[in-house]
Scaffold this motif. Structure first.
Motif, PDB file in Angstrom:
ATOM      1  N   ALA A  69       0.821  -1.216   0.000  1.00  0.00           N
ATOM      2  CA  ALA A  69       0.000   0.000   0.000  1.00  0.00           C
ATOM      3  C   ALA A  69       0.856   1.268   0.000  1.00  0.00           C
ATOM      4  O   ALA A  69       1.958   1.289   0.553  1.00  0.00           O
ATOM      5  CB  ALA A  69      -0.916   0.010   1.217  1.00  0.00           C
ATOM      6  N   PHE A  70       0.333   2.301  -0.606  1.00  0.00           N
ATOM      7  CA  PHE A  70       0.973   3.618  -0.580  1.00  0.00           C
ATOM      8  C   PHE A  70       0.225   4.471   0.435  1.00  0.00           C
ATOM      9  O   PHE A  70      -0.895   4.918   0.187  1.00  0.00           O
ATOM     10  CB  PHE A  70       0.918   4.269  -1.964  1.00  0.00           C
ATOM     11  N   LEU A  71       0.844   4.696   1.596  1.00  0.00           N
ATOM     12  CA  LEU A  71       0.198   5.451   2.671  1.00  0.00           C
ATOM     13  C   LEU A  71       0.986   6.714   2.998  1.00  0.00           C
ATOM     14  O   LEU A  71       1.109   7.114   4.158  1.00  0.00           O
ATOM     15  CB  LEU A  71       0.063   4.573   3.930  1.00  0.00           C
ATOM     16  N   GLU A  72       1.532   7.331   1.965  1.00  0.00           N
ATOM     17  CA  GLU A  72       2.262   8.585   2.123  1.00  0.00           C
ATOM     18  C   GLU A  72       1.390   9.762   1.677  1.00  0.00           C
ATOM     19  O   GLU A  72       0.294   9.564   1.147  1.00  0.00           O
ATOM     20  CB  GLU A  72       3.558   8.536   1.315  1.00  0.00           C
ATOM     21  N   LYS A  73       1.908  10.992   1.874  1.00  0.00           N
ATOM     22  CA  LYS A  73       1.126  12.184   1.560  1.00  0.00           C
ATOM     23  C   LYS A  73       1.899  13.155   0.667  1.00  0.00           C
ATOM     24  O   LYS A  73       2.240  14.265   1.087  1.00  0.00           O
ATOM     25  CB  LYS A  73       0.704  12.906   2.846  1.00  0.00           C
ATOM     26  N   PRO A  74       2.161  12.778  -0.572  1.00  0.00           N
ATOM     27  CA  PRO A  74       2.732  13.750  -1.511  1.00  0.00           C
ATOM     28  C   PRO A  74       1.670  14.772  -1.895  1.00  0.00           C
ATOM     29  O   PRO A  74       0.520  14.676  -1.487  1.00  0.00           O
ATOM     30  CB  PRO A  74       3.114  12.871  -2.708  1.00  0.00           C
ATOM     31  N   THR A  84      -8.659  -4.012  -1.071  1.00  0.00           N
ATOM     32  CA  THR A  84      -8.852  -5.153  -1.961  1.00  0.00           C
ATOM     33  C   THR A  84      -7.571  -5.545  -2.682  1.00  0.00           C
ATOM     34  O   THR A  84      -7.239  -6.731  -2.756  1.00  0.00           O
ATOM     35  CB  THR A  84      -9.960  -4.873  -2.995  1.00  0.00           C
ATOM     36  N   GLN A  85      -6.815  -4.577  -3.183  1.00  0.00           N
ATOM     37  CA  GLN A  85      -5.637  -4.944  -3.958  1.00  0.00           C
ATOM     38  C   GLN A  85      -4.481  -5.406  -3.078  1.00  0.00           C
ATOM     39  O   GLN A  85      -3.624  -6.163  -3.531  1.00  0.00           O
ATOM     40  CB  GLN A  85      -5.181  -3.781  -4.841  1.00  0.00           C
ATOM     41  N   CYS A  86      -4.467  -5.003  -1.837  1.00  0.00           N
ATOM     42  CA  CYS A  86      -3.384  -5.407  -0.930  1.00  0.00           C
ATOM     43  C   CYS A  86      -3.712  -6.665  -0.138  1.00  0.00           C
ATOM     44  O   CYS A  86      -2.800  -7.435   0.192  1.00  0.00           O
ATOM     45  CB  CYS A  86      -3.057  -4.281   0.042  1.00  0.00           C
ATOM     46  N   LEU A  87      -4.978  -6.880   0.202  1.00  0.00           N
ATOM     47  CA  LEU A  87      -5.322  -7.942   1.151  1.00  0.00           C
ATOM     48  C   LEU A  87      -6.203  -9.051   0.594  1.00  0.00           C
ATOM     49  O   LEU A  87      -6.253 -10.134   1.178  1.00  0.00           O
ATOM     50  CB  LEU A  87      -6.031  -7.328   2.368  1.00  0.00           C
ATOM     51  N   SER A  88      -6.910  -8.811  -0.498  1.00  0.00           N
ATOM     52  CA  SER A  88      -7.835  -9.835  -0.978  1.00  0.00           C
ATOM     53  C   SER A  88      -7.095 -10.919  -1.751  1.00  0.00           C
ATOM     54  O   SER A  88      -5.928 -10.766  -2.128  1.00  0.00           O
ATOM     55  CB  SER A  88      -8.924  -9.219  -1.860  1.00  0.00           C
ATOM     56  N   ALA A  89      -7.799 -12.021  -2.006  1.00  0.00           N
ATOM     57  CA  ALA A  89      -7.216 -13.151  -2.746  1.00  0.00           C
ATOM     58  C   ALA A  89      -7.402 -13.009  -4.248  1.00  0.00           C
ATOM     59  O   ALA A  89      -7.057 -13.918  -4.998  1.00  0.00           O
ATOM     60  CB  ALA A  89      -7.841 -14.455  -2.265  1.00  0.00           C
ATOM     61  N   HIS A 148     -10.022   0.383  -2.715  1.00  0.00           N
ATOM     62  CA  HIS A 148      -8.984  -0.078  -3.638  1.00  0.00           C
ATOM     63  C   HIS A 148      -7.771  -0.593  -2.875  1.00  0.00           C
ATOM     64  O   HIS A 148      -7.220  -1.659  -3.214  1.00  0.00           O
ATOM     65  CB  HIS A 148      -8.576   1.069  -4.557  1.00  0.00           C
ATOM     66  N   THR A 149      -7.349   0.119  -1.847  1.00  0.00           N
ATOM     67  CA  THR A 149      -6.174  -0.289  -1.069  1.00  0.00           C
ATOM     68  C   THR A 149      -6.417  -1.611  -0.360  1.00  0.00           C
ATOM     69  O   THR A 149      -5.573  -2.516  -0.399  1.00  0.00           O
ATOM     70  CB  THR A 149      -5.816   0.805  -0.044  1.00  0.00           C
TER      71      THR A 149
END
Length: 287
Positions: free
Chosen positions: A14-19, A141-146, A138-139
């Motif tokens: 996941a991208f959890l930064e703040k640009p 599902t794409q990071c944690l789902s199968a 989106h974060t």
């Protein structure tokens, strides 16, 4: 039969930064950083291709003392995965969590999130949410789902996880991951499921795996994710639905050591994707 391959957009970091591009997403980023799944979203081991391939090539389901296990061999050493070991290794405090919310609750809570496509079907679409909710969905599902494809859609299980996180309830993500691995194996392994998590499990049990040289470049979300989440689908009204009060947290960067809202774990910093890929390819080339 061809060998299973890695899925480039599955089990993403996941991208959890703040640009600057993240303007308008600060609240949901802070929420995810402080959430119970923050470690699972961001843990970023070096993934050794042969470790993951060996695991899935030898994995089988066993029941030992009434407990279902996935057993596999990596470098001729046994690796055992259970629901409880997933919980431990991914820092998930979810043993008492629900497996899936009632259908009526799912429809009700998604409507509260602003979902604009009423239906009786248990497949939902992130395009019908406003940007912060889309980024959240989106974060997760794409990071944690199968899943490995169709990222506009999410299931009742993922809806339950999203709702439970948003409303401060427990969802048994450990069981979801374990059951998905068993189902994946039972159905014939078509792609290499959960490589990021599997490498964590293998490292915990077998230690340093750096004797393996071939590396899979782990997929990352980048700051482009924000522009993608801001794009409105043709059938979306454009109405912005705020996050729930239960999701409002003190920004992580402002939280001191005495904060009343500690996270379960400290997320591993996300490496800039282009430089990470370049360095990885250099290491692989000279190995």
């Amino acid at each position: 039969m061809s060998s299973p391959k890695f899925a480039e957009t599955h089990n993403v970091v996941a991208f959890l930064e703040k640009p600057e591009e993240s303007d308008g997403f600060a609240e949901i980023i802070d929420f995810l950083k402080a959430s119970s799944v923050s470690y699972a979203l961001t843990v970023n081991p070096v993934i050794y291709t042969s470790c993951i391939e060996q695991f899935w090539a030898t994995a089988k389901v066993q029941t030992v003392n009434g407990v279902r296990q996935l057993q596999a061999l990596v470098d001729k050493k046994r690796v055992i995965v259970t629901e409880s070991s997933i919980r431990r290794d991914l820092h998930l405090n979810d043993a008492e969590g629900t497996d899936c919310l009632p259908t009526a609750t799912i429809f009700e809570e998604l409507a509260r999130m602003g979902y604009e496509k009423p239906s009786q079907k248990l497949t939902f679409y992130k395009a019908f949410f406003s940007p912060q909710w889309k980024y959240f969905i989106h974060t997760i599902t794409q990071c944690l789902s199968a899943k490995s494809t169709a990222w506009n859609e999410f299931s009742s299980s993922m809806a339950s996880l999203i709702i439970c996180l948003a409303t401060n309830q427990k969802f048994n993500l450990s069981k979801y991951i374990f059951d998905a691995m068993v189902k994946h194996l039972d159905g014939g392994v078509k792609f290499l499921l959960y490589p990021r998590f599997l490498q964590v499990f293998i490292n915990q049990q077998l230690g340093n795996m750096s004797t393996h040289k071939k590396i899979f470049v782990n997929p990352f979300h980048t700051k482009k994710v924000f522009a993608n989440m801001k794009r409105a689908g043709k059938d979306f009204s454009g109405r912005i639905t705020p996050l729930f009060d239960t999701m409002m947290v003190q920004p992580v960067e402002e939280m001191g050591e005495d904060s009343d809202n500690p996270t379960d774990s400290t997320p591993i910093p996300i490496i800039d994707q282009p430089s990470f890929i370049s360095n990885t390819l250099r290491r692989t080339k000279h190995s």
